[in-house]
Scaffold this active site. Structure first.
Site, mmCIF file in Angstrom:
data_model
loop_
_atom_site.group_PDB
_atom_site.id
_atom_site.type_symbol
_atom_site.label_atom_id
_atom_site.label_comp_id
_atom_site.label_asym_id
_atom_site.label_seq_id
_atom_site.Cartn_x
_atom_site.Cartn_y
_atom_site.Cartn_z
ATOM 1 N N GLU A 1 9.686 9.737 9.485
ATOM 2 C CA GLU A 1 8.468 10.546 9.695
ATOM 3 C C GLU A 1 7.192 9.728 9.493
ATOM 4 O OE1 GLU A 1 6.388 13.089 10.972
ATOM 5 O OE2 GLU A 1 8.001 14.400 10.302
ATOM 6 N N LYS B 1 7.453 1.668 12.188
ATOM 7 C CA LYS B 1 7.492 2.085 13.607
ATOM 8 C C LYS B 1 7.944 0.977 14.529
ATOM 9 C CE LYS B 1 3.241 1.064 12.061
ATOM 10 N NZ LYS B 1 2.177 1.542 11.228
ATOM 11 N N LYS C 1 4.531 3.757 18.227
ATOM 12 C CA LYS C 1 4.597 5.177 17.847
ATOM 13 C C LYS C 1 4.877 6.055 19.068
ATOM 14 C CE LYS C 1 1.314 4.291 14.113
ATOM 15 N NZ LYS C 1 -0.108 4.203 13.792
ATOM 16 N N ASP D 1 0.656 -1.199 18.030
ATOM 17 C CA ASP D 1 1.040 -0.216 17.013
ATOM 18 C C ASP D 1 1.148 1.182 17.640
ATOM 19 O OD1 ASP D 1 1.110 0.649 14.009
ATOM 20 O OD2 ASP D 1 -0.471 1.870 14.892
ATOM 21 N N ILE E 1 0.853 13.233 9.008
ATOM 22 C CA ILE E 1 1.069 14.366 9.930
ATOM 23 C C ILE E 1 2.572 14.537 10.176
ATOM 24 C CG2 ILE E 1 0.575 15.293 12.236
ATOM 25 C CD1 ILE E 1 -1.756 13.289 12.417
ATOM 26 N N GLY F 1 0.804 8.760 9.984
ATOM 27 C CA GLY F 1 0.609 8.868 8.534
ATOM 28 C C GLY F 1 1.168 10.160 7.967
ATOM 29 N N GLY G 1 -3.203 5.026 5.497
ATOM 30 C CA GLY G 1 -3.620 5.094 4.098
ATOM 31 C C GLY G 1 -2.423 5.375 3.203
ATOM 32 N N THR H 1 0.833 -1.212 0.000
ATOM 33 C CA THR H 1 0.000 0.000 0.000
ATOM 34 C C THR H 1 0.868 1.263 0.000
ATOM 35 O OG1 THR H 1 -1.578 -1.245 1.327
ATOM 36 C CG2 THR H 1 -1.883 1.130 1.258
ATOM 37 N N GLY I 1 -7.160 -0.795 4.000
ATOM 38 C CA GLY I 1 -5.699 -0.669 4.077
ATOM 39 C C GLY I 1 -5.224 0.116 5.278
HETATM 40 N N1 HSE Z 1 -2.349 0.482 11.290
HETATM 41 C C1 HSE Z 1 -1.966 1.819 11.489
HETATM 42 C C2 HSE Z 1 -3.160 2.609 11.997
HETATM 43 C C3 HSE Z 1 -1.470 2.385 10.186
HETATM 44 O O1 HSE Z 1 -4.266 2.098 11.953
HETATM 45 O O2 HSE Z 1 -2.988 3.720 12.459
HETATM 46 C C4 HSE Z 1 -0.664 3.622 10.323
HETATM 47 O O3 HSE Z 1 0.447 3.451 11.117
#
Ligand code: HSE
Length: 438
Positions: free
Chosen positions: A127, A103, A203, A199, A134, A132, A300, A13, A185
């Site tokens: 970054e 990440k 971050k 996740d 930002i 995403g 995305g 993606t 995605g």
């Molecule tokens: N899976 C992550 C989310 C994608 O949903 O934020 C972006 O890091």
């Protein structure tokens, strides 16, 4: 001026989004960098029909890109932490600069990667790993560089935010929304990373280190996801004037740094309570700028590609600078990165939402209040609903919002409440955060 040659590893993606964005915006990118940025090689095991690869070299071996003497910047978009680590270390060994959206890799292996990069005098940029499109890494490393950051709180997992929003607004089922997020995605290859908070913890680990100047410590992050959030809690929260959001919070205190990811009730009027769908937002509270907030699409193909290409552009602009004059990988000069204690979650302070089902008998509410007061916990708000069935054997839901208290005291009180013979099931506990943009 010589063009900058890019090799992209991973054409999923984000890889396809990056490939196409470089092509689509090539004119404006060249106007900004003064040099042409060209993708000369891509590598993946399968083709992606979203990309026209007719004018690039396609390799099935990602390590070929790391060894390619023509490649200046390797873009790692394969994900995972095993092969991706080897790939990045191989690229650095071959004197390539690296851009990654990974990440998990930075949070867990960033120290090793940055040490290797420093030794070779190459840049590593990440970054796209947070939020995403930002530019939050740039905001922290550059825009807020004059500040002492006090805390950061953010909605940094788009999938969780999308699920919570759909559950609240359309009363949709958790599993149904998750499957849609996967199709769109947004979700990670392993969606448990999203719904269990891993996740977001990756971050937040990175954000905390850049903000406070301590080493990356993913294994110390407290991680809780949204899998236990029910329609019942969403409705009670709403009745009390709150919305449930999945937050990453890191805060510097005298006794250490809070590093925690979990669902939380936040007042509906707070800015973060109004971030809907797949959107992300990060609020940074710092001593000079006060509260600033960064908002945008957190996942995305195209938004994430925007961050990947921004890193490529930054690198292109800094290529001729000596290493010492470039922006430090983790915002602080390596010799000023200092160990900090990450506080266990039992030591944080928070207000709490408690929900429990108790038999409808005289004295039960008094029992619960007594237990809370014994641990010095004061009640801020309370809802008790009448039983849906008659008779004293019918359980009734009780919902309490408490004042701020140390988590270990709340653990103690919950354990005592769960000993009440007339309690049915367990106590549901969700933290309540006050994050007005003060
Ligand atoms: N899976 C992550 C989310 C994608 O949903 O934020 C972006 O890091």
């Amino acid at each position: 001026m010589k063009s900058i040659n890019i090799g992209i590893c991973g054409l999923g993606t984000i890889g396809a989004g990056t490939f196409n964005l470089i092509d689509q915006n090539s004119t404006i990118i060249t106007q900004r960098t003064g040099r042409e940025i060209r993708v000369i090689q891509v590598s993946d095991l399968i083709d992606n029909p979203a990309c026209d690869l007719s004018s690039v070299d396609l390799s099935r071996d990602i390590f070929e890109v790391a060894r390619n003497p023509q490649v200046d910047i390797l873009v790692e978009l394969i994900g995972g932490t095993t092969t991706a680590l080897k790939l990045i270390l191989s690229a650095i060994e071959n004197n390539k600069h690296v851009v990654t959206a990974n990440k998990a890799l930075i949070a867990q292996h960033g120290r090793e990667i940055f040490a290797a990069a420093e030794q070779k005098g190459v840049m590593v940029a990440y970054e796209a790993s947070i939020g995403g499109g930002i530019p939050i890494v740039k905001a922290l490393r550059e825009g807020l560089a004059a500040n002492r950051v006090q805390w950061i709180a953010g909605i940094i997992n788009g999938t969780s935010n999308y699920i919570l929003t759909e559950m609240e607004e359309k009363q949709r089922d958790f599993a149904d929304v998750l499957s849609e997020a996967q199709q769109l995605g947004y979700a990670e290859a392993d969606p448990t990373f999203d719904i269990e908070g891993i996740d977001a913890a990756h971050k937040l680990t990175i954000l905390s280190s850049i903000a406070f100047g301590h080493p990356l410590q993913f294994d110390q992050a407290y991680t809780e996801g949204i899998a236990e959030i029910t329609q019942t809690d969403i409705r009670f929260a709403s009745e009390l004037g709150y919305r449930i959001k999945h937050l990453g919070i890191t805060r510097r205190l005298e006794e250490g740094v809070e590093l925690r990811v979990h669902p939380a009730l936040i007042a509906k009027k707070d800015l973060l309570a109004n971030i809907s769908g797949v959107m992300n937002a990060v609020m940074v509270n710092s001593d000079a700028a006060g509260s600033t907030m960064y908002y945008g699409a957190g996942a995305g193909a195209v938004p994430t590609a925007s961050a990947v290409v921004a890193d490529i552009i930054d690198m292109t602009r800094s290529l001729d600078l000596p290493s010492a004059e470039r922006i430090p990988y983790m915002s602080f000069q390596p010799e000023h990165i200092q160990e900090e204690k990450i506080l266990p979650v039992s030591e944080i302070h928070s207000a709490y939402y408690l929900r429990m089902d108790v038999l409808d008998k005289p004295g039960e509410m008094a029992n619960i209040s007594r237990i809370l007061s014994e641990d010095q916990i004061s009640i801020e708000a309370l809802i008790q609903k009448e039983a849906h069935t008659s008779g004293q054997e019918a359980p009734v839901p009780i919902v309490i919002i408490t004042d701020r208290v140390k988590e270990s005291l709340m653990d103690h009180a919950i354990a005592a409440i769960e000993e009440i013979p007339d309690l049915r099931g367990r106590v549901t506990r969700i933290r309540v955060e006050s994050l007005a943009g003060e």
